[in-house]
Design a protein around this motif. Structure first.
Motif, short mmCIF file in Angstrom:
data_model
loop_
_atom_site.label_atom_id
_atom_site.label_comp_id
_atom_site.label_asym_id
_atom_site.label_seq_id
_atom_site.Cartn_x
_atom_site.Cartn_y
_atom_site.Cartn_z
N LYS A 8 0.86 -1.18 0.00
CA LYS A 8 0.00 0.00 0.00
C LYS A 8 0.90 1.24 0.00
O LYS A 8 1.74 1.39 0.88
N PHE A 9 0.69 2.09 -1.00
CA PHE A 9 1.48 3.29 -1.18
C PHE A 9 0.61 4.54 -1.05
O PHE A 9 -0.55 4.53 -1.45
N LEU A 10 1.22 5.60 -0.53
CA LEU A 10 0.59 6.92 -0.53
C LEU A 10 1.58 7.88 -1.17
O LEU A 10 2.73 7.98 -0.74
N LEU A 19 2.28 13.32 -9.41
CA LEU A 19 1.41 12.26 -8.87
C LEU A 19 1.17 11.19 -9.93
O LEU A 19 1.34 9.99 -9.67
N ASP A 20 0.78 11.62 -11.12
CA ASP A 20 0.47 10.67 -12.19
C ASP A 20 1.69 9.87 -12.61
O ASP A 20 1.61 8.65 -12.82
N GLN A 36 -2.68 5.25 -3.28
CA GLN A 36 -3.54 6.41 -3.07
C GLN A 36 -2.71 7.66 -3.32
O GLN A 36 -1.50 7.64 -3.16
N THR A 37 -3.39 8.74 -3.67
CA THR A 37 -2.69 10.01 -3.87
C THR A 37 -3.35 11.10 -3.04
O THR A 37 -4.53 11.03 -2.71
N ALA A 38 -2.54 12.08 -2.68
CA ALA A 38 -3.02 13.25 -1.95
C ALA A 38 -2.30 14.47 -2.50
O ALA A 38 -1.10 14.41 -2.79
#
Length: 83
Positions: A8-10, A19-20, A36-38
């Protein structure tokens, strides 16, 4: 056959292209991973409060990253404590 671990990555960055691009590379290397991205430290904190990540990729130049880093360190230390 051994089952591969699902990571699991953030990814935290305020630039959509970063991000992309980072997400693309991670998915190429770890197709089974959950990512996931923030786009802000506040959004990242919301993810961190409800999820546990194997890796957080963080842009240190976004506002409030010091608080986010402190939270990550505290959460890591607290989660590793045994009762």
């Amino acid at each position: 056959m051994a089952q591969e671990k699902s990571y699991k990555f953030l990814i935290v960055d305020d630039h959509r292209a970063i991000l992309d691009g980072t997400l693309f590379v991670l998915r190429q290397e770890y197709p089974e991973a959950i990512a996931q991205t923030a786009k802000s430290a506040r959004e990242a904190l919301e993810w961190i409060e409800c999820e546990q990540f194997d890796l957080v990729i963080l842009d240190l130049s976004i506002p409030d990253t010091i608080g986010l880093v402190k939270t990550l360190i505290s959460k890591r230390e607290f989660d590793s404590c045994k009762t």
